[in-house]
Enzyme design. Structure first.
Site, short mmCIF file in Angstrom:
data_model
loop_
_atom_site.label_atom_id
_atom_site.label_comp_id
_atom_site.label_asym_id
_atom_site.label_seq_id
_atom_site.Cartn_x
_atom_site.Cartn_y
_atom_site.Cartn_z
N SER A 199 0.80 -1.22 0.00
CA SER A 199 0.00 0.00 0.00
C SER A 199 0.84 1.28 0.00
O SER A 199 1.66 1.49 -0.87
CB SER A 199 -0.95 -0.04 1.19
N HIS A 200 0.68 2.08 1.04
CA HIS A 200 1.32 3.39 1.11
C HIS A 200 2.71 3.30 1.73
O HIS A 200 3.38 4.31 1.88
CB HIS A 200 0.45 4.30 1.97
N ASP B 116 -2.21 6.46 -3.54
CA ASP B 116 -1.09 5.82 -2.85
C ASP B 116 -0.42 4.74 -3.68
O ASP B 116 -0.71 4.59 -4.87
CB ASP B 116 -1.56 5.26 -1.50
N ASP C 116 -0.74 1.53 -4.07
CA ASP C 116 -1.54 0.55 -4.81
C ASP C 116 -2.86 1.13 -5.32
O ASP C 116 -3.71 0.38 -5.81
CB ASP C 116 -1.79 -0.70 -3.96
N ASP D 172 -5.51 2.62 -3.87
CA ASP D 172 -6.82 2.56 -3.21
C ASP D 172 -7.09 3.75 -2.30
O ASP D 172 -8.22 3.97 -1.88
CB ASP D 172 -7.04 1.23 -2.49
N ARG D 173 -6.06 4.53 -1.98
CA ARG D 173 -6.29 5.70 -1.12
C ARG D 173 -6.39 6.97 -1.97
O ARG D 173 -5.95 6.99 -3.11
CB ARG D 173 -5.13 5.87 -0.14
N LYS E 276 -11.43 -0.07 -1.54
CA LYS E 276 -11.49 1.37 -1.67
C LYS E 276 -10.77 1.76 -2.95
O LYS E 276 -9.96 0.99 -3.47
CB LYS E 276 -10.90 2.04 -0.44
C1 G16 Z 1 -5.47 -0.68 5.08
C2 G16 Z 1 -6.89 -1.13 5.18
C3 G16 Z 1 -7.76 0.01 5.63
C4 G16 Z 1 -7.23 0.59 6.92
C5 G16 Z 1 -5.79 1.01 6.73
C6 G16 Z 1 -5.15 1.49 8.01
O1 G16 Z 1 -5.37 0.25 4.05
O2 G16 Z 1 -7.37 -1.62 3.96
O3 G16 Z 1 -9.05 -0.48 5.79
O4 G16 Z 1 -7.99 1.68 7.32
O5 G16 Z 1 -5.04 -0.09 6.27
O6 G16 Z 1 -5.13 0.43 8.90
P1 G16 Z 1 -4.30 0.52 10.24
O7 G16 Z 1 -4.87 1.71 10.97
O8 G16 Z 1 -4.56 -0.78 10.93
O9 G16 Z 1 -2.86 0.75 9.90
P2 G16 Z 1 -4.18 0.19 3.01
O10 G16 Z 1 -4.40 1.38 2.13
O11 G16 Z 1 -2.92 0.26 3.83
O12 G16 Z 1 -4.34 -1.12 2.31
#
Ligand code: G16
Length: 542
Positions: free
Chosen positions: A112-113, A276, A278, A280-281, A375
């Site tokens: 992800s990010h 981000d 991947d 999705d953000r 997302k």
């Molecule tokens: C993932 C999840 C999201 C979550 C985020 C932060 O996002 O898909 O639903 O809100 O992590 O999670 P945490 O607060 O546990 O770090 P992503 O964009 O990282 O795949």
């Protein structure tokens, strides 16, 4: 020819909020990837001859793992793998491909990010046939299997060409390399009024999208640059790089500061956005105004009917518990239900499948709808553009009118990163132990009216999740939430979510840190953040 390779378990393959995320060298340990992938396959039933979708955000190690997964999928009996060209699929695009082609599931390679590179982060996530992240019962089964695994299956074969669109035989399986962007762009055209957005942009409305050298570059170049006519210059950092150019591909005010600065400048464009690693953000910034993810969810929900895909209205709105209550007021006004779920997009899947919710969102820069089961960063950008094209008002005007009608939820998240895990656990344990005595007490001058540890029962399948975050409610509707991130890869990340509601008649134009100052002091007083972690300031404020 199928080969059975003996292996021994690793004890740390428990998927977090969104799949397994570790440093690249950790994934490069002997059989580490193979163990986890085989544990996924061993936890599933009925995929013989079926289709698997495979792609990732292009970060370092993506291409190598694609080849490992292809060989293992062939050995385990999949009939076909749809792989994004070059191993690239954004997370929402992968979700769409799974749904569109009726695939059994998908493997998405992403952290992800989080930063990428030889010493940075990598991740593997399994998505089920609805296109969404595997629910906890599946991830629990994968983890259980990873603890006992003693062999994995692969085939002896050369690497497959994943850069040329077309089909290749691999063992008894077909590998089909697909265009990473085409299906996703086609889906977006069904949801939004591209003509209206093109007209807006043609009239001189300036858009700037920062792809952060990550996966959305090709998607944004095609959709925003070409189809909507904003041109190549509208997409910054459009080429996905294995190390994201050395930056964090995290669309927030810290890591997308250049974009923020450009939107705050006197000659700023009208609309700025970023996505981000991947895809999705999303980050939404209007000329001179940042829209928090929680507000963005509320504003998108309030205006979604202006886009053709949502003209019939919304069935419901869902948000994660730490996300602000701004969307709740919109749901109230629309007369539709609002669902509050634990953090993690996987918790929205059942609500979307059952048709209970149409739009979902999280404070962590995620918004999306029932068009896929992830997302979707570009979707949020396009919905904003569609609304701007329909209303012909600026982002600031839309936000100001929204607050004047619904009131404003001042909101910030403070992250303390790389905290010693034992210290973070002790902080949470102490908070939990003190919950019973908080209601009725005063903390830093603020009266506490409620305190609990969020627990959730899924209204569709009855599954439960406990210990999802400590929330403390104050007189007047203010709230502080404490939880530990489930996506970090080193130490613990403490997240403190701070929110204060100001009614429409109140002061709607305060600077957020000033509006939240008393609550920030209360967070320290109630949790002893400095005492436990040694930190007096958060690393990131979003
Ligand atoms: C993932 C999840 C999201 C979550 C985020 C932060 O996002 O898909 O639903 O809100 O992590 O999670 P945490 O607060 O546990 O770090 P992503 O964009 O990282 O795949």
């Amino acid at each position: 020819m199928t080969v059975t390779v003996a292996t021994t378990p690793y004890d740390d393959q428990k998927p977090g909020t969104s799949g397994l995320r570790k440093k690249v060298p950790h994934f490069q340990q002997p059989n580490y990837v193979e163990n986890f992938v085989q544990s996924i396959f061993d936890s599933l039933e009925g995929f013989a001859g079926q289709t698997l979708v495979l792609g990732g955000d292009g970060r370092f190690y993506n291409r190598e793992v694609v080849q490992i997964v292809l060989r293992m999928a062939a050995a385990n009996g999949f009939g076909r793998v749809l792989v994004g060209q070059g191993g690239i699929l954004s997370t929402p695009a992968a979700s769409n491909v799974i749904r569109r082609y009726g695939a059994f599931g998908g493997i998405i390679l992403s952290a992800s990010h989080n930063p990428g590179g030889p010493h940075e982060d990598f991740g593997i996530k399994y998505n089920i046939g609805n296109g969404g992240p595997a629910p906890e019962k599946v991830t629990d089964a994968i983890f259980a299997r990873s603890m006992t695994i003693d062999r994995y299956l692969t085939i002896e074969a050369a690497d497959v060409d994943i850069d040329t669109i077309g089909e290749t035989a691999l063992g008894g399986m077909t590998v089909q390399v697909i265009d990473s962007v085409a299906d996703y762009a086609a889906l977006m055209e069904t949801l939004f009024d591209f003509d209206a957005i093109r007209t807006l942009i043609g009239s001189g409305f300036r858009v700037l999208f920062d792809a952060m050298s990550a996966v959305t570059g090709p998607y944004a170049a095609e959709i925003i640059g070409r189809r909507l006519g904003a041109g190549e210059a509208a997409v910054l950092h459009a080429t996905p790089l294995p190390d994201f150019g050395g930056h964090h591909p995290d669309p927030n005010l810290v890591h997308a500061k250049d974009l923020y600065d450009r939107l705050m400048a006197p000659d700023a464009p009208d609309f700025g956005a970023a996505s981000d690693g991947d895809g999705d953000r999303n980050l939404i910034i209007g000329k001179g105004i940042f829209i928090t993810p929680s507000d963005s969810l509320a504003m998108l929900a309030a205006n979604a009917h202006l886009a053709p895909g949502y003209a019939k209205g919304l069935k419901g709105i869902a948000r994660s518990m730490p996300t602000s209550g701004a969307a709740d007021r919109v749901a109230d006004a629309l007369g539709i239900p609002l669902y509050e779920t634990p953090t993690g997009w996987k918790f929205f899947g059942t609500l979307l499948d059952a048709g209970l919710a149409t739009i979902c969102g999280e404070e962590s820069a995620g918004t999306g709808s029932d068009h896929v089961r992830e997302k979707d960063g570009l979707w949020a950008v396009l919905l904003w553009l569609n609304i701007l094209a329909a209303r012909r008002e600026s982002v600031a005007e839309i936000a100001t009118a929204h607050w004047a009608r619904y009131g404003r939820n001042y909101y910030a998240r403070h992250d303390y990163e790389g905290v010693d895990s034992a210290a973070a656990d002790a902080l949470m344990a102490e908070l939990r132990a003190g919950l019973g005595s908080l209601p009725g007490s005063t903390v830093a001058g603020l009266a506490v009216v409620s305190a609990d540890d969020f627990a959730y029962t899924d209204p569709v399948d009855g599954s439960t999740a406990t210990k999802q975050g400590v929330r403390i409610g104050f007189e007047g509707g203010s709230r502080i939430v404490f939880r530990l991130s489930g996506t970090g890869t080193s130490g613990a990340t403490l997240r403190v979510y701070i929110e204060r509601y100001e009614p429409p008649t109140g002061d709607l134009a305060q600077e957020t840190p000033i509006g939240l100052a008393p609550l920030i002091a209360a967070a320290e007083a109630v949790a002893g953040i400095a005492r436990h972690t040694g930190r007096t300031e958060p690393d990131v404020v979003t």
